[in-house]
Design a protein around this motif. Structure first.
Motif, PDB file in Angstrom:
ATOM      1  N   GLY A 150       0.780  -1.222   0.000  1.00 36.56           N
ATOM      2  CA  GLY A 150       0.000   0.000   0.000  1.00 36.56           C
ATOM      3  C   GLY A 150       0.814   1.275   0.000  1.00 36.56           C
ATOM      4  N   VAL A 151       2.136   1.162   0.095  1.00 35.95           N
ATOM      5  CA  VAL A 151       3.005   2.347   0.146  1.00 35.95           C
ATOM      6  C   VAL A 151       3.834   2.488  -1.120  1.00 35.95           C
ATOM      7  CG1 VAL A 151       4.911   3.454   1.377  1.00 35.95           C
ATOM      8  CG2 VAL A 151       3.096   2.308   2.657  1.00 35.95           C
ATOM      9  N   GLY A 152       4.314   1.363  -1.650  1.00 34.81           N
ATOM     10  CA  GLY A 152       5.134   1.410  -2.846  1.00 34.81           C
ATOM     11  C   GLY A 152       6.447   0.679  -2.667  1.00 34.81           C
ATOM     12  N   THR A 153       7.264   0.738  -3.706  1.00 36.80           N
ATOM     13  CA  THR A 153       8.537   0.031  -3.739  1.00 36.80           C
ATOM     14  C   THR A 153       9.641   0.978  -4.189  1.00 36.80           C
ATOM     15  OG1 THR A 153       7.472  -2.092  -4.206  1.00 36.80           O
ATOM     16  CG2 THR A 153       9.802  -1.899  -4.794  1.00 36.80           C
ATOM     17  N   ALA A 154      10.816   0.816  -3.609  1.00 36.91           N
ATOM     18  CA  ALA A 154      12.005   1.568  -4.026  1.00 36.91           C
ATOM     19  C   ALA A 154      13.153   0.580  -4.145  1.00 36.91           C
ATOM     20  CB  ALA A 154      12.340   2.659  -3.010  1.00 36.91           C
ATOM     21  N   VAL A 155      13.865   0.641  -5.272  1.00 36.88           N
ATOM     22  CA  VAL A 155      14.984  -0.263  -5.534  1.00 36.88           C
ATOM     23  C   VAL A 155      16.229   0.562  -5.824  1.00 36.88           C
ATOM     24  CG1 VAL A 155      15.865  -2.158  -6.952  1.00 36.88           C
ATOM     25  CG2 VAL A 155      13.401  -1.956  -6.529  1.00 36.88           C
ATOM     26  N   LEU A 156      17.331   0.192  -5.187  1.00 35.18           N
ATOM     27  CA  LEU A 156      18.639   0.792  -5.450  1.00 35.18           C
ATOM     28  C   LEU A 156      19.526  -0.258  -6.089  1.00 35.18           C
ATOM     29  CD1 LEU A 156      21.042   2.843  -5.069  1.00 35.18           C
ATOM     30  CD2 LEU A 156      21.328   1.846  -2.783  1.00 35.18           C
ATOM     31  N   ALA A 157      20.102   0.062  -7.243  1.00 39.70           N
ATOM     32  CA  ALA A 157      21.071  -0.820  -7.898  1.00 39.70           C
ATOM     33  C   ALA A 157      22.305  -0.013  -8.235  1.00 39.70           C
ATOM     34  CB  ALA A 157      20.479  -1.433  -9.162  1.00 39.70           C
ATOM     35  N   ARG A 158      23.479  -0.527  -7.840  1.00 38.40           N
ATOM     36  CA  ARG A 158      24.745   0.134  -8.127  1.00 38.40           C
ATOM     37  C   ARG A 158      25.569  -0.741  -9.065  1.00 38.40           C
ATOM     38  NH1 ARG A 158      26.997   3.039  -2.563  1.00 38.40           N
ATOM     39  NH2 ARG A 158      25.807   4.985  -2.880  1.00 38.40           N
ATOM     40  N   VAL A 159      26.052  -0.129 -10.142  1.00 31.99           N
ATOM     41  CA  VAL A 159      26.858  -0.831 -11.138  1.00 31.99           C
ATOM     42  C   VAL A 159      28.205  -0.132 -11.238  1.00 31.99           C
ATOM     43  CG1 VAL A 159      27.050  -1.563 -13.533  1.00 31.99           C
ATOM     44  CG2 VAL A 159      24.799  -1.524 -12.417  1.00 31.99           C
ATOM     45  N   ALA A 160      29.270  -0.883 -10.991  1.00 27.13           N
ATOM     46  CA  ALA A 160      30.631  -0.364 -11.087  1.00 27.13           C
ATOM     47  C   ALA A 160      31.346  -1.053 -12.242  1.00 27.13           C
ATOM     48  CB  ALA A 160      31.391  -0.602  -9.784  1.00 27.13           C
ATOM     49  N   PRO A 161      32.384  -0.430 -12.801  1.00 25.17           N
ATOM     50  CA  PRO A 161      33.144  -1.098 -13.866  1.00 25.17           C
ATOM     51  C   PRO A 161      33.726  -2.418 -13.380  1.00 25.17           C
ATOM     52  CG  PRO A 161      33.687   1.234 -13.770  1.00 25.17           C
ATOM     53  CD  PRO A 161      32.861   0.939 -12.552  1.00 25.17           C
ATOM     54  N   GLY A 162      33.769  -3.401 -14.272  1.00 25.31           N
ATOM     55  CA  GLY A 162      34.292  -4.708 -13.907  1.00 25.31           C
ATOM     56  C   GLY A 162      33.176  -5.667 -13.565  1.00 25.31           C
ATOM     57  N   VAL A 186       8.458   8.977   9.432  1.00 24.97           N
ATOM     58  CA  VAL A 186       8.851   7.637   8.973  1.00 24.97           C
ATOM     59  C   VAL A 186       7.955   6.559   9.568  1.00 24.97           C
ATOM     60  CG1 VAL A 186      11.245   8.322   8.590  1.00 24.97           C
ATOM     61  CG2 VAL A 186      10.565   7.441  10.841  1.00 24.97           C
ATOM     62  N   ASP A 187       6.795   6.962  10.063  1.00 25.01           N
ATOM     63  CA  ASP A 187       5.920   6.039  10.783  1.00 25.01           C
ATOM     64  C   ASP A 187       5.442   4.868   9.938  1.00 25.01           C
ATOM     65  OD1 ASP A 187       6.204   7.762  12.886  1.00 25.01           O
ATOM     66  OD2 ASP A 187       4.260   8.739  12.624  1.00 25.01           O
ATOM     67  N   ARG A 188       5.277   5.058   8.616  1.00 21.81           N
ATOM     68  CA  ARG A 188       4.697   3.987   7.809  1.00 21.81           C
ATOM     69  C   ARG A 188       5.734   3.119   7.119  1.00 21.81           C
ATOM     70  NH1 ARG A 188       2.094   6.576   2.382  1.00 21.81           N
ATOM     71  NH2 ARG A 188       3.755   8.017   1.799  1.00 21.81           N
ATOM     72  N   TYR A 189       6.991   3.218   7.546  1.00 22.19           N
ATOM     73  CA  TYR A 189       8.054   2.421   6.935  1.00 22.19           C
ATOM     74  C   TYR A 189       8.727   1.530   7.986  1.00 22.19           C
ATOM     75  CZ  TYR A 189       7.643   6.541   3.889  1.00 22.19           C
ATOM     76  OH  TYR A 189       7.179   7.573   3.127  1.00 22.19           O
ATOM     77  N   ALA A 205      15.805   4.938  17.815  1.00 19.00           N
ATOM     78  CA  ALA A 205      14.906   4.175  18.689  1.00 19.00           C
ATOM     79  C   ALA A 205      13.442   4.543  18.450  1.00 19.00           C
ATOM     80  CB  ALA A 205      15.280   4.396  20.152  1.00 19.00           C
ATOM     81  N   GLY A 206      13.083   4.760  17.183  1.00 18.04           N
ATOM     82  CA  GLY A 206      11.703   5.053  16.846  1.00 18.04           C
ATOM     83  C   GLY A 206      11.267   6.475  17.108  1.00 18.04           C
TER      84      GLY A 206
END
Length: 329
Positions: free
Chosen positions: A118-130, A293-296, A248-249
């Motif tokens: 009900g909140v959504g999605t967030a994706v982090l992808a890091r690509v380095a050479p090699g 940040v209550d809903r995460y 601590a919340g």
């Protein structure tokens, strides 16, 4: 960072182009550009299939483990009830082959996901050479952020920076007055002064920045320094660049002074806050001041760049540059 709205296949193509254009500027070879193009394509395609559209952010990153390009995929869709299951090849909620996220993980050096029903999605992808490692090493990220220009502007009038000099970590967020190139000029100068005078106390450091910005249009500036030896945060700010502690919340907003660095301000003061673990968040006024940040649940377990991107996604004012910097201990 480059922002790309993705709501249809044309947005997918634009996101891929933004990623490969940056890779070209940073000197990625053809193989690495291909990996990045695949990651950008899969993440943006998922926004259309599963998130009812969303936003891709593309930018360079550098940390103690690697340097390269990071892609953030942000949506406000249905979210995932079981992130682990969604990462397995063959899992799909859209009648597809279900290999998208698995391919992203295989081609990336680091991937992290935050999702709530009900909140959504967030994706982090890091690509380095090699080559991406087949077994990802444990990562203990300690800071990350996003900085996005107002829609229609070529450059962002905000900036962020971090220094680890003197066995303490010092964080900076600056918001150049207004938008566009002149605001960006003020922000870049503030970053230069930040690193030149970082050996000083927080109050003196901010005073140097204040004096050095007199030849620019001015800026709002906030600086936070965490000393692990004393378990203390020292904070000083001029203008509407906010500082927040989450531990601590509980959320505690730090005190910033009225004024504009480079023009007028009251006597610069430093405020000290006890702190041993949690998050420090600095952000420009491109983020609404009423965020929570209550809903995460378990937000603090995520990579700081992903945390910053989630706050940006849900609380950006849209009609302004927006910068969020997160320090994590």
């Amino acid at each position: 960072m480059k922002s790309v709205g993705v709501n249809d296949p044309s947005g997918v193509a634009e996101a891929r182009r933004a990623a490969t254009d940056l890779a070209q500027r940073l000197g990625f070879n053809e193989t690495d550009k291909g990996k990045l193009a695949l990651v950008a394509t899969e993440l943006s395609t998922n926004l259309v299939k599963h998130g009812s559209g969303g936003e891709i952010l593309v930018g360079a990153y550098e940390d103690s483990e690697s340097q390269g390009i990071e892609i953030l995929a942000l949506d406000k869709g249905a979210g995932m009830s079981n992130v682990a299951a969604c990462l397995e090849d063959g899992y799909s909620s859209a009648g597809t082959a279900g290999r998208g996220l698995g391919a992203v993980i295989r081609q990336s050096h680091f991937v992290d996901i935050g999702s709530w029903p009900g909140v959504g999605t967030a994706v982090l992808a890091r690509v380095a050479p090699g080559a991406a490692p087949s077994i990802k090493p444990p990562t203990v990220p300690t800071w990350g952020g996003v900085s996005v220009a107002k829609a229609g502007e070529e450059v962002c009038g905000d900036a962020l920076s971090v220094s680890d000099a003197g066995n303490v970590r010092t964080l900076l967020v600056v918001d150049g007055l207004g938008h566009g190139p002149e605001a960006a000029e003020a922000a870049v100068e503030a970053v230069r002064l930040f690193h030149r005078y970082n050996g000083n106390t927080i109050a003196n450091l901010l005073d140097y920045i204040h004096g050095g910005l007199r030849s620019t249009r001015g800026a709002a500036v906030s600086v936070a320094r965490f000393d692990p030896a004393t378990k203390n945060i020292s904070f000083s700010g001029i203008g509407n660049v906010a500082g927040v502690i989450i531990t601590a919340g509980e959320t505690k907003r730090m005190v910033s002074m009225a004024g504009t660095a480079g023009f007028n301000t009251r006597k610069i003061r430093t405020f000290d806050y006890p702190f041993s673990h949690g998050l420090i968040v600095l952000h420009s006024d491109g983020l609404a001041s009423s965020w929570t940040v209550d809903r995460y649940p378990n937000l603090a377990a995520l990579h700081p760049s992903l945390i910053a991107a989630i706050l940006y996604r849900d609380f950006t004012r849209v009609r302004d540059d927006a910068t969020v910097l997160v320090g994590k201990w």
